[in-house]
Write a protein that holds these residues in place. Structure first.
Motif, short mmCIF file in Angstrom:
data_model
loop_
_atom_site.label_atom_id
_atom_site.label_comp_id
_atom_site.label_asym_id
_atom_site.label_seq_id
_atom_site.Cartn_x
_atom_site.Cartn_y
_atom_site.Cartn_z
N TRP A 1 38.89 15.93 13.45
CA TRP A 1 39.79 14.79 13.00
C TRP A 1 39.11 13.22 13.65
N MET A 2 38.06 12.68 12.61
CA MET A 2 37.21 12.05 13.51
C MET A 2 37.77 10.25 12.75
N GLN A 3 38.41 10.23 11.82
CA GLN A 3 38.63 9.21 11.24
C GLN A 3 39.90 8.68 11.05
N SER A 4 40.44 7.67 10.11
CA SER A 4 41.69 7.33 10.28
C SER A 4 41.77 7.08 8.52
N SER A 5 40.77 7.87 7.54
CA SER A 5 41.15 8.12 6.19
C SER A 5 42.80 9.18 6.51
N ASP A 6 42.78 9.90 7.12
CA ASP A 6 43.92 10.44 6.51
C ASP A 6 45.15 10.11 7.61
N HIS A 7 45.24 8.96 8.40
CA HIS A 7 46.21 9.13 9.25
C HIS A 7 47.28 7.27 8.98
N SER A 8 46.85 6.60 7.63
CA SER A 8 47.24 6.07 6.75
C SER A 8 48.57 5.73 5.89
N ASN A 9 49.21 4.95 5.57
CA ASN A 9 50.13 5.67 4.96
C ASN A 9 50.56 6.15 4.08
N ASN A 10 48.68 4.98 3.68
CA ASN A 10 48.93 5.07 1.38
C ASN A 10 48.31 6.25 1.49
N ASP A 11 48.20 7.50 2.22
CA ASP A 11 47.48 9.14 1.92
C ASP A 11 49.42 10.10 1.62
N LEU B 1 58.08 9.65 11.38
CA LEU B 1 59.75 9.40 10.37
C LEU B 1 58.89 7.99 10.38
N TRP B 2 58.36 6.62 10.68
CA TRP B 2 57.98 5.99 10.74
C TRP B 2 56.83 5.63 9.72
N LYS B 3 55.51 5.81 10.37
CA LYS B 3 54.24 5.35 9.44
C LYS B 3 53.64 7.00 8.97
N ARG B 4 54.69 8.17 8.94
CA ARG B 4 54.34 9.12 8.07
C ARG B 4 52.90 9.38 7.90
N SER B 5 52.75 8.86 9.08
CA SER B 5 51.36 10.12 9.64
C SER B 5 50.63 11.25 10.20
N ARG B 6 49.64 11.91 9.23
CA ARG B 6 49.59 13.33 9.93
C ARG B 6 49.49 13.52 11.50
N TRP B 7 48.82 12.95 12.12
CA TRP B 7 48.40 12.70 13.03
C TRP B 7 48.78 12.94 14.16
N TRP B 8 50.48 12.19 13.93
CA TRP B 8 51.48 11.97 15.11
C TRP B 8 52.30 13.34 14.59
N GLU C 1 54.77 20.67 2.65
CA GLU C 1 54.52 19.64 3.71
C GLU C 1 54.88 18.50 4.21
N ASN C 2 55.55 17.94 4.06
CA ASN C 2 56.12 16.13 4.30
C ASN C 2 57.24 16.71 5.19
N ALA C 3 58.30 17.56 3.92
CA ALA C 3 59.65 18.06 3.58
C ALA C 3 59.95 18.82 5.05
N VAL C 4 58.88 19.70 5.35
CA VAL C 4 58.60 20.25 6.44
C VAL C 4 58.84 19.11 7.98
N ALA C 5 57.95 19.15 7.68
CA ALA C 5 57.22 17.58 8.92
C ALA C 5 58.54 16.78 8.93
N THR C 6 59.44 16.32 8.61
CA THR C 6 60.59 15.46 7.93
C THR C 6 61.66 15.76 9.13
#
Lengths: 255, 54
Positions: free
Chosen positions: B43-53, A78-85, A149-154
């Protein structure tokens, strides 16, 4: 020298690190069985039924841990919109549901010889744990229902955070509602356990934590692959639509 | 040993679920890995980890 953490097996989610971790978990489970059934002493009151503690308490501990990770991942999404999290939150939720189900099941099986009942609707800890389990099953159902995808995640992140409110309630319930529970207070902090029983319980928790880490790594990689597949399908659909438009003499405009 | 039936049920369901889940994710990982190009599998890098994406 090859880095064991990034050593990639081409067509699986395993790596050298997860293989080593998997073997450690296997040996840990064997050690736990030997300690739990043959080394740890029986209890004066519960007799051998106390040996259920070595699978029940680690499952409950990992339920808290997994859903806390889900809550942290949800908050970060919710904060960073990071797919990793987002993938971390989803992975921990799936594993947490299994541990939570096992906590309810092993607790119920343990309850029959010790409390003379499988279930008591008046026990606050049992009911709040069941509510947590059902909320997180709902979380997974929400994920499985699909959508953007983003709506489901939220949406899932909101459910994950709401469910996590239940964790401290479950944990503290035996103190807050001491007269409305069959549960005893914390076995780990009360100091009532024999040394070898306590040692075996700690071994059980460590083995479960290692299994959680192993499963999280694999489940995260699966989540990442699913994300990549969705991306590939989306790119293919866009390319197909562009090709249709390019071949259309009207330029794709509506009549 | 007392309560052996309860213990066997509790322990075997716990360990069995762990083994079945481990097999499930290993199998699913294998199936999905074959469908994704090798350079995008991990997942190896931060390219998909940023706000910009997003």
């Amino acid at each position: 020298m090859k880095n064991i953490a990034t050593s990639v097996d081409a067509a699986t989610t395993k790596s050298r690190a997860t293989q080593i971790l998997g073997f450690v978990v296997l040996f840990g489970v064997l050690a736990l069985i030997l300690l739990g059934f043959f080394a740890a002493p029986e209890d004066d009151e519960q007799r051998d039924a106390v040996r259920m503690i070595f699978v029940h308490v680690p499952s409950a501990f990992l339920t808290y841990a997994a859903f806390s990770v889900t809550a942290a991942g949800s908050l970060m999404w919710l904060w960073k919109r990071s797919r990793w999290w987002d993938i971390v939150a989803h992975s921990a939720a799936e594993i947490g549901v299994i541990f939570c189900g096992l906590t309810l099941f092993t607790g119920s099986v343990w309850g029959r010889p010790t409390w003379n009942t499988y279930w008591d609707w008046g026990d606050v800890r049992l009911v709040t744990t069941l509510i947590l389990f059902l909320m997180m099953v709902g979380y997974l159902a929400l994920r499985a229902a699909g959508g953007e995808e983003n709506a489901v995640a939220t949406r899932a992140a909101v459910v994950g955070l709401l469910a996590a409110v239940n964790i401290p309630i479950i944990n503290r319930s035996v103190e807050w509602w001491a007269n409305r529970t069959l549960h005893q207070r914390s076995s780990l902090t009360d100091g009532n356990l024999e040394d070898l029983t306590l040692f075996t319980l700690v071994v059980g928790i460590v083995v479960w934590v290692l299994f959680f880490v192993w499963a999280m790594i694999h489940r995260f990689r699966i989540g990442w692959l699913e994300h990549q597949l969705r991306d590939i399908e989306l790119q293919a659909a866009i390319a197909g639509r562009r090709a249709e438009t390019a071949n259309d003499p009207t330029g794709g405009s509506l009549p | 040993m007392t309560h052996l039936g309860y213990l066997l049920v509790g322990w075997s369901v716990s360990l069995g679920c762990g083994v079945l889940y481990a097999m499930r994710i290993a199998f699913r990982g294998r199936v999905l890995s074959r469908q994704v190009p090798a350079d995008k599998r991990r997942w190896m890098q931060s390219s998909d980890h940023s706000n910009n994406d997003y």
